[in-house]
Design an enzyme around this catalytic site. Sequence first.
Site, PDB file in Angstrom:
ATOM      1  N   ASP A 433       0.856  -1.176   0.000  1.00  0.00           N
ATOM      2  CA  ASP A 433       0.000   0.000   0.000  1.00  0.00           C
ATOM      3  C   ASP A 433       0.902   1.238   0.000  1.00  0.00           C
ATOM      4  OD1 ASP A 433      -2.326   1.575   0.263  1.00  0.00           O
ATOM      5  OD2 ASP A 433      -2.026   1.679   2.420  1.00  0.00           O
ATOM      6  N   LYS A 434       0.327   2.400  -0.266  1.00  0.00           N
ATOM      7  CA  LYS A 434       1.135   3.618  -0.266  1.00  0.00           C
ATOM      8  C   LYS A 434       0.939   4.431   1.006  1.00  0.00           C
ATOM      9  CE  LYS A 434       0.010   7.409  -2.395  1.00  0.00           C
ATOM     10  NZ  LYS A 434       0.196   8.404  -1.300  1.00  0.00           N
ATOM     11  N   THR A 435      -0.279   4.909   1.221  1.00  0.00           N
ATOM     12  CA  THR A 435      -0.531   5.797   2.350  1.00  0.00           C
ATOM     13  C   THR A 435      -0.419   5.035   3.663  1.00  0.00           C
ATOM     14  OG1 THR A 435      -2.045   7.062   0.966  1.00  0.00           O
ATOM     15  CG2 THR A 435      -2.188   7.400   3.337  1.00  0.00           C
ATOM     16  N   PHE A 749     -18.226  11.597   5.393  1.00  0.00           N
ATOM     17  CA  PHE A 749     -17.469  11.106   4.233  1.00  0.00           C
ATOM     18  C   PHE A 749     -17.757   9.626   4.027  1.00  0.00           C
ATOM     19  CE2 PHE A 749     -13.845   9.044   2.308  1.00  0.00           C
ATOM     20  CZ  PHE A 749     -13.536   9.884   1.253  1.00  0.00           C
ATOM     21  N   ARG A 817      -1.485  15.169  -1.566  1.00  0.00           N
ATOM     22  CA  ARG A 817      -2.874  14.720  -1.546  1.00  0.00           C
ATOM     23  C   ARG A 817      -3.765  15.953  -1.681  1.00  0.00           C
ATOM     24  NH1 ARG A 817      -3.642   9.717   1.098  1.00  0.00           N
ATOM     25  NH2 ARG A 817      -5.563  10.443   2.076  1.00  0.00           N
ATOM     26  N   THR A 897      -2.603   1.101  -4.682  1.00  0.00           N
ATOM     27  CA  THR A 897      -3.105   2.204  -3.866  1.00  0.00           C
ATOM     28  C   THR A 897      -4.408   2.736  -4.440  1.00  0.00           C
ATOM     29  OG1 THR A 897      -2.582   4.418  -3.035  1.00  0.00           O
ATOM     30  CG2 THR A 897      -1.690   3.836  -5.186  1.00  0.00           C
ATOM     31  N   LYS A1014      -7.170  -5.087  -5.202  1.00  0.00           N
ATOM     32  CA  LYS A1014      -5.862  -5.377  -4.618  1.00  0.00           C
ATOM     33  C   LYS A1014      -5.693  -6.871  -4.380  1.00  0.00           C
ATOM     34  CE  LYS A1014      -5.170  -0.972  -2.156  1.00  0.00           C
ATOM     35  NZ  LYS A1014      -4.886  -0.363  -0.843  1.00  0.00           N
ATOM     36  N   ASP A1034      -1.450  -1.014   6.011  1.00  0.00           N
ATOM     37  CA  ASP A1034      -1.686  -0.519   7.363  1.00  0.00           C
ATOM     38  C   ASP A1034      -3.142  -0.253   7.667  1.00  0.00           C
ATOM     39  OD1 ASP A1034      -1.593   3.047   7.388  1.00  0.00           O
ATOM     40  OD2 ASP A1034      -1.878   1.763   5.647  1.00  0.00           O
ATOM     41  N   ASP A1038      -6.591  -2.744   3.324  1.00  0.00           N
ATOM     42  CA  ASP A1038      -5.510  -3.639   2.899  1.00  0.00           C
ATOM     43  C   ASP A1038      -5.689  -5.064   3.415  1.00  0.00           C
ATOM     44  OD1 ASP A1038      -4.155  -1.423   1.734  1.00  0.00           O
ATOM     45  OD2 ASP A1038      -3.418  -0.866   3.713  1.00  0.00           O
TER      46      ASP A1038
END
Length: 1460
Positions: A433-435, A749, A817, A897, A1014, A1034, A1038
């Site tokens: 993952d990225k973030t 959100f 971002r 991601t 993913k 994280d 994921d």
Amino acid sequence: MALSVDSALYRWQRLGAHHPSQALSESTPLLSSVRDKPKFNLNKWRIVFPNNGRQQKDRDQAARFYPGNRIQTTKYTWLTFLPKNLFEQFHRLANLYFLFLVVLNWFPQVEVFHREITMLPLIVVLLAITVKDAIEDYRKYQFDKTINSSKTKVYDKEDHAYIEKRWKDVQVGDFVQLRCNETIPADILLLYSSDQNGICHLETANLDGETNLKQRRVVTGFSGQNAPFEPELFENILICETPNNDLNKFKGYMEQPNLERIGFSTESLLLRGCTIRNTEVAIGIVVYAGHETKAMLNNNGPRYKRSKIERRMNMDIFFCVGLLLAMCLVGAVGHGIWSGNFSEHPPYDVPDVNGNYLSPVVAGCYMFLTMIILLQVLIPISLYVSIELVKLGQVFLIHNDIDLYDEEADLPIQCRALNITEDLGQIQYIFSDKTGTLTENKMVFRRCTVDGNEFSHQENARRLETHKELDLDDEDFAKLQHFTLPSMNIEQPATYKQRTVRPLRRCQSARARFQGHARQKSLGRRDSNQSQVAFSSTIEKDVAPDSRLLRRVREAALQTENLSPFTHMKTATSLTDFFLALAICNTVVVSTATEPRQRVTVPPQIKPSGITLERIHQIFQRLKLASLSQSFASSQSSSDLGASFSAKSPDERLAALDCCDNDDDCYGGNGKGSTDIGSASLDEVFKSVSHSSLPPEFCYEAESPDEAALVYAAQAYSFTLVSRTPEQVTVRLPQGTLLTFDILYTLGFDSVRKRMSVVVRHPITKEIIVYTKGADSVVMDLLEDPVKADLNTQKRMRRIRDKTQKHLDYYARDGLRTLCIAKKILNEDDFQKWANFRREAEAAIDNRDELLMETAQHLETKLTLLGATGIEDRLQEGVPDTIAALREAGIQIWVLTGDKQETAVNIAYSCKLLNQRDTVFTINTENKETCESLLNLTLEEVRKSYDVEKPRRKFFGIIPTSLSVSGAPSPEFGLVIDGRTLNVIFQGGLEKTFLALTKHCRSVLCCRSTPLQKSMVVKLVRRQLKVMTLSIGDGANDVSMIQAADVGIGISGQEGMQAVMASDFAISRFKHLKKLLLVHGHWCYARLAKMVIYFFYKNVSYVNLLFWYQFFCGFSGATMIDYWQMIFFNLFFTSMPPILFGILDRDISAETLLGLPELYKNGQNSEIYKLSTFIVTMLDAFYQSLVCFFVPYLTYKGSDIDVFTFGTPINTISLLTILLHQALEMKTWTVFHWVTMIGSVVLYFIFSVVYNAVCVVCNPPTTPYWIMERHLSDPTFYLLCLITPVIALLPRYFIFALRGTFGASLILKAQQLDKLPKEQQDIEIQKWRSRKQTTSDEPIASPASNDDLDRTINHLCVSPFLHPASAAVSHGDPDSQGPSTSEMNPLRKWTPEEGNYFFNRWAQEESTATDSSAGPFSGHYPLVPNRVASPGQDASKLTRDNAKKFNHGSHRRSVSAVTL
């Protein structure tokens, strides 16, 4: 497209009218058998009756179906332990095999050993596992006992009061009273809160690791209670969904006596294990208890996976079974032939009771079974137990590695899967993952654009660099910041305390535990008060304002202060709205920093500014004159801007672009001029309120780091969030005025809308305003159409929109971002109509989610754009170095991601996932035919490059044979693909083409991908390519990816513990992956692989001694070694050295493994344990057994010694040979190794001497009495023990010597490096790496040579479906001011018959003068623009724009980045 209110309302009414009978049937779903009360399906719904004396009959009947609150995580009870444990152990085929041999040995016809002796190995193995399981289960029992005995207050219907009960006595339907800081005992529906707004705050750290507070609301209709809640007056019935493990899903309704229904959702559910915060009293009714709670349904415990070595080992076990059957068949046939050769029966052949003798065939069959018992040790039963012990030891060492301990978070590594440690050394693909994985997930406000004007925040950038370089403690950094930038930080609260220095704690784990009533310190966290607040580190909280923007904000604040008392403003300025949106449009809770944290609901008393309005008006006039004069001077010099454009920094260029617009006020390159003018006067205005910011004992609690970053950014400009309740939010403006907005609605959100909105009533204008923030890809499409406005407004709106979009693109390319901020003003009628629709949707039971979505979409349309923000998610420390090392180790790294494509690509360049020389292919399409065509064309071009490059490398001999280990397939190509294209690939059957292309790419980035995509990508690569995969992430998104891989690693970061709970290993930083794989992974694989092979060798070598003896005893199944000696040989004499070897051996030091990552390929290629090494080991075992048997045989041939006197030297020689073989394999010698090796030999001799001395008649007719004593006095025995092991081990030693002299592998070279002194070792490693770097760099062509360029890079494919203007990019324009085509792109010309544009872009490295300008222009540049040119934009304009980019933008990439 948003649906109308009427259509959705009509659908809701139609649905309600369509099922009247269903509504009636479910109105009173009671369980009693009264005829007028219909039945209810308990398999679909749960019915909860209150335990208050009412409807007692129904409650008692329902209670039979629901379990109590007692939990049991143990596997066994006192009665079921032994049978259940044995039943589980006999699931192993090896244990069943030995049980079969025990039973077989009880038959007299095939009996070999004494029955008790045959049972001993099996009993020892079973007993060892049984004791281990008993200890583990007893620990769980003690933990369960503590939890079940915890106390809570439950309403008693007889006493009419709350009494203390144990958790295990709580039942469904009970009313539970909870106090602040108390842990919730079951899943409870919230009916009462002491908070006047019906809010209860939870901390879910025990459930998901998140320390930020969550809000829960009392069920609708119960929140307005003034009097205390009375359970005996509660007459409602609860109908909710059956228990499930979805933490974010819960729905149901409450049925009142008048059949009216009240809906509730997860907003009213208090989950077991969470802790009450900021609420004095909360009362609720239990809906799920015990093992039906969501926390228990999510508690799966450690996962069991089969490692690659274990799968390989099972195949070799079958080989040993085949070998055993072959040897038994030889024995059976040999016995039959031997028996058939006698003319009359020998004396030892005893007939049965009838006087009949066995035929040779029957005797051979019996002998077959006898030989199975005799040679049973060939199947290594002790191997399974040894592997479990070794893996426990390896896990212990990994867990206690100080380098894998995160001091800041006080977290060591967690090993949740205990049986796949060796898989860490064989990974071929990593999916990350990225973030939060590659980045910190610490969102830092970096830049913003307001009303089309960009503000670079260079002061904040310098602050971040200072923070990065100095890495000071919080207090020291705060002092430094106040010293260097005093004017930028006057509004910051001094809330930081120096972190306490404390020793490392190893006994604590981040595993979720339940706490008692009194609040305890969260495990695995630092014990400072500030550490309890998520997203509140110094780097996140301290924002240095931009000087230009600060000036404008202060002017707007003065204007507002000047005008608001006298005139009724229709709307505030864009700047004010922008920062109000940042402060208001969130769910941030303002709370105290003390323990326990209390929510702030009343604004603090702040002294008003002492300056008069007349004085403010005079200052405002002076500021306007100064601003106008500065603007006029700047506009005069704007004509010279183009000449100096390339000399400016990127931030200055971007600011200059904003200034060169007739509609803007121009403040100069960086706003210095305007900052100096009138600064003293401004200070007069603001100094009185500069230190009246958020009081130091308050803190912000946000649900996401993005929200926290925006609130801190607003606070930096003195728009300070002071308090928040469900009904109101208070913001302090820069001039000190408190504005309290009424919150009418909050639309949270969600991942579908990708935005959130808040509806407020302005306290001054009384307007109803909708503030919206969200992803630019969504918000930009919801803006109001400017066509309906007048010409000037239309022009202004288009300009703001276009410039904001340009800034957003720059932000994304800079790796930031992005979020868009917008607003909308509603009139009273529209709002009331929408509010009615919303209330009906909230009360709906069926299709509630769809109706709520429609209401949100209807509200969030025709928005007015205010601006956008760029938030930096900083790379974690050590990520580039870790990725570079893993790449050198031959591991392919993919990034999966959900972020924007441009952001992900820039992060990929920053962390060295993509190289500056790489050609990056970007494929974005939703059409199957287009996708297939692009994949095929790209694959063809990449293969052409390989066909050209491979012969050159071999011809020039660039790669030496010693370094020709296969690594990452290609260092030249990268692939970027989005979620839509992934859908096309999976649904269109293009997986094979996609995988064929990715095998040639050094890196693959999948952007905008969903959690399901993913996991599908991971499964595709793992199954189709048959490779070892590792996933690391994280967040909760994921989890599916982590579970799909061979090894799953969770990062215990800012997004909670969902990923950790689903993982096999949990680390706190991505950089720990380097040592975990390259060092511990290599060690674990090498140790276990060598140990498994050694066990096979040991057993085969020893069993063959008995097999060779059969040729000299008529295949009778007799043995020349005592039974007890044979049993103890494997159980005690040779068991400890291999176990210790598997735990402690280090073939190469950690420093060398980290310095030379390519050594990891040894495990990737399974070079230690594979079919060839297994066969060689088996042949070596046969040879050594021949030597150990026939050397003593030839020595004692012709003598009159008895059987045991012949067998004892053979047994002793075999023991010494096997132990010395182990010594040859050991690369690390410690005290433990010496003790076990020497101790094994000493133990053998002590046991033999004692046993032979006391065993007089223990094995009639032959006895081992005094045999060892006689041998110890015989010189021949010592000579045999000296010569025979040397002869047996000489070939192996000779091969080792040859391999080390002539064909030295990487591993052997590294072992030789380890023997050098530390200084010389570092020099040699540096030389090795420099040679490797030279080798890898030589085949890549120099940018100066166009011929080499064409050969090396070949041609890049661009879709033929793109806009025709893109052709101009490659062919150039003679009128353009940029460089010509030959200067820019030395490419092959387009050939029409191929039907595609084949071209390349080679942008050479800029000179050092422009190389420093790595700003918005640096990044991933699609050769074909993402947005097609507008109809009024011709190709030459497009070309000129691109030419300017080439001139003024510094390209970090030397090879093209092509969008397909």
